[in-house]
Every structure is written in C-alpha cells, then in structure tokens.
Design an enzyme around this catalytic site. Structure first.
Site, PDB file in Angstrom:
ATOM      1  N   CYS A 140       0.855  -1.179   0.000  1.00 23.35           N
ATOM      2  CA  CYS A 140       0.000   0.000   0.000  1.00 23.35           C
ATOM      3  C   CYS A 140       0.895   1.234   0.000  1.00 23.35           C
ATOM      4  O   CYS A 140       2.115   1.136   0.107  1.00 23.35           O
ATOM      5  CB  CYS A 140      -0.899  -0.004   1.233  1.00 23.35           C
ATOM      6  SG  CYS A 140       0.026   0.086   2.797  1.00 23.35           S
ATOM      7  N   HIS A 181       3.928   1.750  11.700  1.00 22.22           N
ATOM      8  CA  HIS A 181       2.791   1.486  12.587  1.00 22.22           C
ATOM      9  C   HIS A 181       2.525   2.626  13.560  1.00 22.22           C
ATOM     10  O   HIS A 181       1.462   2.672  14.185  1.00 22.22           O
ATOM     11  CB  HIS A 181       3.050   0.202  13.377  1.00 22.22           C
ATOM     12  CG  HIS A 181       3.479  -0.941  12.526  1.00 22.22           C
ATOM     13  ND1 HIS A 181       4.809  -1.302  12.355  1.00 22.22           N
ATOM     14  CD2 HIS A 181       2.775  -1.796  11.758  1.00 22.22           C
ATOM     15  CE1 HIS A 181       4.886  -2.329  11.526  1.00 22.22           C
ATOM     16  NE2 HIS A 181       3.677  -2.643  11.149  1.00 22.22           N
ATOM     17  N   CYS A 220       2.554   5.729   8.934  1.00 21.94           N
ATOM     18  CA  CYS A 220       1.639   5.885   7.799  1.00 21.94           C
ATOM     19  C   CYS A 220       0.738   7.094   8.047  1.00 21.94           C
ATOM     20  O   CYS A 220       0.181   7.244   9.148  1.00 21.94           O
ATOM     21  CB  CYS A 220       0.792   4.630   7.640  1.00 21.94           C
ATOM     22  SG  CYS A 220      -0.518   4.799   6.398  1.00 21.94           S
ATOM     23  N   HIS A 274      -0.370  -4.999  19.502  1.00 20.88           N
ATOM     24  CA  HIS A 274       0.069  -4.651  18.148  1.00 20.88           C
ATOM     25  C   HIS A 274       0.730  -3.269  18.188  1.00 20.88           C
ATOM     26  O   HIS A 274       0.243  -2.364  18.890  1.00 20.88           O
ATOM     27  CB  HIS A 274      -1.121  -4.647  17.185  1.00 20.88           C
ATOM     28  CG  HIS A 274      -0.730  -4.516  15.749  1.00 20.88           C
ATOM     29  ND1 HIS A 274      -0.444  -3.300  15.174  1.00 20.88           N
ATOM     30  CD2 HIS A 274      -0.560  -5.441  14.771  1.00 20.88           C
ATOM     31  CE1 HIS A 274      -0.126  -3.483  13.902  1.00 20.88           C
ATOM     32  NE2 HIS A 274      -0.181  -4.778  13.646  1.00 20.88           N
ATOM     33  N   GLU A 287       0.699  -0.747  16.263  1.00 23.74           N
ATOM     34  CA  GLU A 287      -0.180   0.380  15.933  1.00 23.74           C
ATOM     35  C   GLU A 287      -1.080   0.730  17.112  1.00 23.74           C
ATOM     36  O   GLU A 287      -1.299   1.903  17.420  1.00 23.74           O
ATOM     37  CB  GLU A 287      -1.024   0.067  14.700  1.00 23.74           C
ATOM     38  CG  GLU A 287      -1.878   1.260  14.288  1.00 23.74           C
ATOM     39  CD  GLU A 287      -2.828   0.985  13.146  1.00 23.74           C
ATOM     40  OE1 GLU A 287      -3.871   1.653  13.072  1.00 23.74           O
ATOM     41  OE2 GLU A 287      -2.524   0.094  12.320  1.00 23.74           O
ATOM     42  N   CYS A 298      -8.114   1.547   6.896  1.00 23.00           N
ATOM     43  CA  CYS A 298      -7.556   2.247   5.740  1.00 23.00           C
ATOM     44  C   CYS A 298      -8.066   1.679   4.417  1.00 23.00           C
ATOM     45  O   CYS A 298      -8.564   0.552   4.346  1.00 23.00           O
ATOM     46  CB  CYS A 298      -6.029   2.236   5.799  1.00 23.00           C
ATOM     47  SG  CYS A 298      -5.276   0.698   5.261  1.00 23.00           S
ATOM     48  N   SER A 338       1.774  -9.867  10.573  1.00 28.56           N
ATOM     49  CA  SER A 338       1.104  -8.810   9.821  1.00 28.56           C
ATOM     50  C   SER A 338      -0.401  -8.894  10.061  1.00 28.56           C
ATOM     51  O   SER A 338      -1.051  -9.851   9.645  1.00 28.56           O
ATOM     52  CB  SER A 338       1.403  -8.953   8.321  1.00 28.56           C
ATOM     53  OG  SER A 338       0.505  -8.174   7.550  1.00 28.56           O
ATOM     54  N   ASN A 356      -2.919  -7.093   8.811  1.00 27.10           N
ATOM     55  CA  ASN A 356      -3.786  -7.044   7.625  1.00 27.10           C
ATOM     56  C   ASN A 356      -3.730  -8.347   6.832  1.00 27.10           C
ATOM     57  O   ASN A 356      -4.724  -8.770   6.248  1.00 27.10           O
ATOM     58  CB  ASN A 356      -3.457  -5.822   6.759  1.00 27.10           C
ATOM     59  CG  ASN A 356      -2.172  -5.954   5.989  1.00 27.10           C
ATOM     60  OD1 ASN A 356      -2.138  -6.535   4.914  1.00 27.10           O
ATOM     61  ND2 ASN A 356      -1.088  -5.419   6.542  1.00 27.10           N
ATOM     62  N   SER A 372       2.006  -5.409   3.255  1.00 24.68           N
ATOM     63  CA  SER A 372       3.455  -5.270   3.445  1.00 24.68           C
ATOM     64  C   SER A 372       4.242  -6.348   2.703  1.00 24.68           C
ATOM     65  O   SER A 372       5.445  -6.505   2.935  1.00 24.68           O
ATOM     66  CB  SER A 372       3.796  -5.301   4.943  1.00 24.68           C
ATOM     67  OG  SER A 372       3.207  -6.416   5.580  1.00 24.68           O
TER      68      SER A 372
END
Length: 316
Positions: free
Chosen positions: A17, A79, A101, A129, A131, A200, A228, A230, A273
C-alpha cells in the site's frame, strides 16, 4: 507427463500500500543521505523479506530507542509510536524520521482532538500490536480503553458514558469491526465515531477483493508475514467468504502442497506489506506443478501516493 489444469485467480489490489511503500523509501533515502548504519525502531513494516533487504543495505532494527546510539539517525516504523518516543529522541538531540503511515497519523490526530474536547477514548484494536500501542500512547494512561471483541464492549468500564469517542486500528477486519461498532453504539448511544472510517483504504480494498475470489476458489493463499495484522485478516475474510482452505504463506517454500492435492482453482493475494516479488515466486511455484491459467480479478484501482518527510527531500 501432463500437468493438471489449474485456474489461478489473482486478486487485485494486493501487496504494497502507499504507507508501506513510503516507509520503505524513507529507510532507503535515510541510508543514502546519512550513510549506514541507520537505526529503525521496530520492523519498518511486518515482512521479513523486506526487513532483511533493508538490513543488507545498512538498516539496524531495534525494539527500543534505548538500543540506538545518540549520533546515528533513527526511523520510527509505519505502525506509529507513542508520543513518548519522539519526545525521548528530542531530549537526546537525535536525528529522527517518523515513517508512521499518514492514515495512522490521522487516527492519532482524531484521538487528540477528542481528548481536547474532554472525551474518553475507546480503541478497537489488537492488544500488543505496535499500531495499537502507538495510538493509545498519544494520550495519558487511562484515557484510551482497548476493546478487541463485541464481548469486550459489554464489560469495558468507562468514566462517563456520555463523554466517549472511538477510533480503530487501521488494519482490522471490516466486517468484524462493524459488529463491534454496533455494540458500542448500542451500549453507549452518545459515543462519537470518526468522520470517516479509520480502517484504511488498502485494508478495505484487499478484503473486498478476497471476498470476490474466495467463494469460487478451492483454496486461498495470502502472501504475508504471520505478524502482519492485515495479512491475517485476509485469511479470516477468505474463510468467512466460503473458501474451505484459506492459509497464510511467507514464501513459496511454505506452501503445503499435500493440503492442495486435487484442487482445480486457487486464489492468490498478498498483505499490504508483502512485495510483488513474493507473489510472483508463489505463482511460479504453481506453474511448475500445474498448467496454470491466470485470471486477474480487480475490484478497485489504487493511485494513492504519500510524500516522504521534507528532511529526506533536502540535501545533506
């Protein structure tokens, strides 16, 4: 010997992304500007292949700022980090570049805006996590409460049910998050949500593509790393969309060929990623065993690009 026929549905969008692409560029440009080594707090993105490649170029990956020397640049991962991290870097007079990001930064700004209005925050995310840690670390301890499931919503203890707002991690399952948001609104009718969905565009687009290819495939492989978020959500989305075998693989060498015995169709996608090189590697592995017909299934077109920080665009 004739190879068995196989239809390979290649989901699009997939892979990198804009936020991941920007973060990798930041590390590469920092090495080019300041020379090696450049330190990176936490994996810049969750993919071993990417991290190993940057390490070969001169990046040193560490878990904490305390592991970095004062006289070398440090980069914060895509993150995001708690506010305390850049504050500590400034105290040490370090050169630092924030590769968070921009869509994660947007969530940070939302949280700060709600806190300034006197609202306590609820964050929908995964405990531990990076993030989630980074977003919760934008505010004072106790000002952000974490919920991971609908069940958590029923037990979360808030200061004032009429003074609440919520944000979400950007890489969650769209469908699962919808249920948690509904539970929040049911228990706390006055709760304020984001003006626009925090999950996102890339996460949403990749999940929608999987929902399209999974029901017509005997199996789904998601190229991505086990840490990961996502990528793991794509596996779950594929299973819920009706694919009987939905698995995560880091590389072609991780494919369980015995589990795929007898399949006539397979869907391939990649987490945000995971580089396209690894997708090509997986497709080549199937071509070596099957007579493959590739069908690209595109559900959205992405043309978003994020600029790198100004400090990297200026001469040394």
């Amino acid at each position: 010997m004739t190879k068995p026929a196989l239809i390979l549905y290649l989901a699009a969008p997939r892979g990198f992304c804009a936020g991941v692409d920007r973060a990798i560029k930041i590390v590469e440009m920092a090495i080019e500007k300041w020379g090696a080594p450049v330190y990176v707090r936490h994996e810049i993105v969750h993919n071993k292949f990417v991290v190993d490649g940057l390490r070969d170029k001169g990046a040193v990956f560490v878990e904490e700022l305390a592991d970095c020397p004062d006289d070398r640049p440090v980069i914060f991962s895509a993150h995001g980090v708690p506010k305390s991290v850049p504050a500590a870097a400034s105290l040490r007079q370090m050169i630092y570049v924030d590769a968070t990001c921009p869509l994660v930064s947007k969530v940070h700004i939302e949280a700060q805006r709600h806190a300034a209005a006197g609202l306590q925050m609820i964050m929908i995310g995964h405990k531990g996590h990076p993030e989630t840690i980074g977003t919760m670390g934008q505010l004072a301890e106790g000002e952000v409460l974490l919920v991971e499931t609908v069940e958590d919503v029923a037990t979360v203890a808030v200061r004032d049910p009429n003074q609440l707002a919520f944000v979400t991690q950007t890489t969650l399952s769209v469908d699962d998050t919808r249920g948690i948001v509904a539970a929040l609104h049911a228990r706390f009718p006055a709760i304020i949500g984001p003006h626009k969905e925090d999950i996102c565009y890339a996460t949403t687009n990749r999940q929608e593509a999987v929902k399209t290819v999974a029901p017509k495939s005997d199996a789904l492989l998601v190229v991505g790393a086990p840490n990961s978020s996502n990528s793991r959500r794509l596996v779950e989305v594929g299973a819920k969309a009706g694919c009987k075998y939905s698995q995560l693989v880091q590389r072609a060498e991780n494919i369980d060929w015995r589990a795929l015995n007898g399949i006539r169709s397979i869907a391939i996608t990649a987490g945000a990623s995971a580089p396209e090189l690894l997708v090509d590697e997986v497709i080549d592995a199937f071509r070596s065993r099957y007579d493959v017909t590739v069908e690209v299934v595109e559900t959205a077109i992405e043309d978003i690009e994020f600029k790198v920080p100004r400090v990297l665009r200026q001469p040394a």
